[in-house]
Design a protein around this motif. Structure first.
Motif, PDB file in Angstrom:
ATOM      1  N   ALA A   1     -38.156 -48.584 -40.270  1.00  0.00           N
ATOM      2  CA  ALA A   1     -36.953 -48.755 -40.964  1.00  0.00           C
ATOM      3  C   ALA A   1     -37.200 -49.393 -42.312  1.00  0.00           C
ATOM      4  O   ALA A   1     -36.423 -49.940 -42.772  1.00  0.00           O
ATOM      5  N   ASN A   2     -38.338 -49.243 -42.624  1.00  0.00           N
ATOM      6  CA  ASN A   2     -38.594 -50.011 -44.206  1.00  0.00           C
ATOM      7  C   ASN A   2     -38.664 -51.284 -44.371  1.00  0.00           C
ATOM      8  O   ASN A   2     -38.298 -51.722 -45.265  1.00  0.00           O
ATOM      9  N   PHE A   3     -38.473 -52.025 -43.248  1.00  0.00           N
ATOM     10  CA  PHE A   3     -38.142 -53.330 -43.376  1.00  0.00           C
ATOM     11  C   PHE A   3     -39.463 -54.151 -44.112  1.00  0.00           C
ATOM     12  O   PHE A   3     -39.325 -55.069 -44.882  1.00  0.00           O
ATOM     13  N   GLN A   4     -40.679 -53.756 -43.977  1.00  0.00           N
ATOM     14  CA  GLN A   4     -41.929 -54.236 -44.709  1.00  0.00           C
ATOM     15  C   GLN A   4     -41.888 -55.855 -44.491  1.00  0.00           C
ATOM     16  O   GLN A   4     -41.873 -56.682 -45.520  1.00  0.00           O
TER      17      GLN A   4
ATOM     18  N   ILE B   1     -37.063 -61.777 -42.429  1.00  0.00           N
ATOM     19  CA  ILE B   1     -37.028 -60.319 -42.678  1.00  0.00           C
ATOM     20  C   ILE B   1     -36.537 -59.503 -41.540  1.00  0.00           C
ATOM     21  O   ILE B   1     -35.584 -58.658 -41.787  1.00  0.00           O
TER      22      ILE B   1
ATOM     23  N   SER C   1     -43.612 -48.219 -42.927  1.00  0.00           N
ATOM     24  CA  SER C   1     -43.056 -49.333 -42.222  1.00  0.00           C
ATOM     25  C   SER C   1     -41.700 -48.833 -41.627  1.00  0.00           C
ATOM     26  O   SER C   1     -41.002 -48.400 -42.121  1.00  0.00           O
TER      27      SER C   1
END
Lengths: 189, 189
Positions: B40-43, B93, B38
């Motif tokens: 920036a790893n935000f998911q 998010i 994902s």
């Protein structure tokens, strides 16, 4: 099992730089992208391939590595990627590539994982600089760069504790930790 | 081999409607998406699941089927999807999900192919109508809908002859033909 491959396919940023990836392997990966679904079947994505030390060295300076690792500027000599795939959108075919870039990248990276390689997708790119460096015409937009190599780092997934704490981090032993949200938190109904 | 799965994973629009997909199977597919990279790893992607006849019937009218098949309005009763995954972006998010939607969709669809199912990704959606129908809050944007089922049609890939002729088509026997560009035409250097 696809799940094993999905799990193996982590984002890697340090590699065994001396393990080369031959052109033929890159073409096999692009073939996976080619055979992947495309919105309205436009197939507007194209690829610039780099797999030799000199060409790789031209691409490296245009990439921004690991936003959350603020005290790390990217891999050192010896740990750099062995190859790059620069994914382009051909505007002469279509102004819109829908979600083709993600579909294609996932096919490429799962294919790389199967072959024992790993990679990292870049959004943070000096696009104008890299376009000029590679001599790409006006018709192409740089969508992403995929760096590839034989991974030389350990990446572990762990469970998100606080939903706002999702930054990946590297511990004192160099292990890269990636917090993942829980399955139940992704389902809205 | 990932290539076999990529080849098996065609876009299907007609299904054996009576072959159900249990909730557990859908959760296994979402888990593949969860374990996928994902940005920036935000998911920030979330999912609304539908796998019962009544709920499926509420989603169907908001989808536009197969733009190039102008004389076909979508599958008839008995050939409709058995399940839907509505992929959402959670704006609370992040305002940006980069290419996560494509990565996640490819994981989901390769997982479905492995289990003998197949699907179709929809961009042509009456988003406002479907949001209201599903009672989704303001924080969610509908990114795509993935229809799933046990495929009841034959899809064949063939080579593009004229680069401008990329429309898929259905022959008199109901076989769906998809022209794919040649590998060499995707490489710019």
């Amino acid at each position: 099992m696809i799940k094993d491959l999905v799990l193996k396919n982590r984002t890697y940023r340090r590699f065994f730089q001396d393990v080369k990836i031959p052109e033929e392997t890159l073409l096999e990966l692009i073939d996976l992208a080619r055979l992947t679904s495309s919105g309205a079947n436009f197939q507007s994505l194209k690829y610039f391939l780099s797999y030799e030390e000199k060409a790789n060295g031209k691409i490296f300076p245009y990439l921004k590595w690991a936003g959350y690792l603020t005290d790390w500027d990217g891999p050192e000599e010896g740990e750099k990627p062995s190859a790059y795939i620069v994914m382009l959108a051909d505007r002469e075919i279509s102004p819109n590539h829908f979600w083709d870039h993600g579909l294609a990248a996932q096919s490429i990276l799962l294919g790389a994982a199967e072959k024992g390689f790993g990679g990292c997708m870049f959004h943070g790119i000096d696009r104008e600089g890299l376009k000029k460096e590679l001599g790409l015409g006006e018709r192409f937009d740089i969508v992403m760069v995929i760096a590839l190599g034989k991974p030389n780092e350990k990446v572990v997934l762990e469970e998100v504790k606080d939903p706002k704490e999702i930054k990946y981090w590297r511990d004192s032993e160099g292990v890269h930790h990636v917090p993942k949200r829980k399955l139940q938190d992704l389902i809205v109904n």
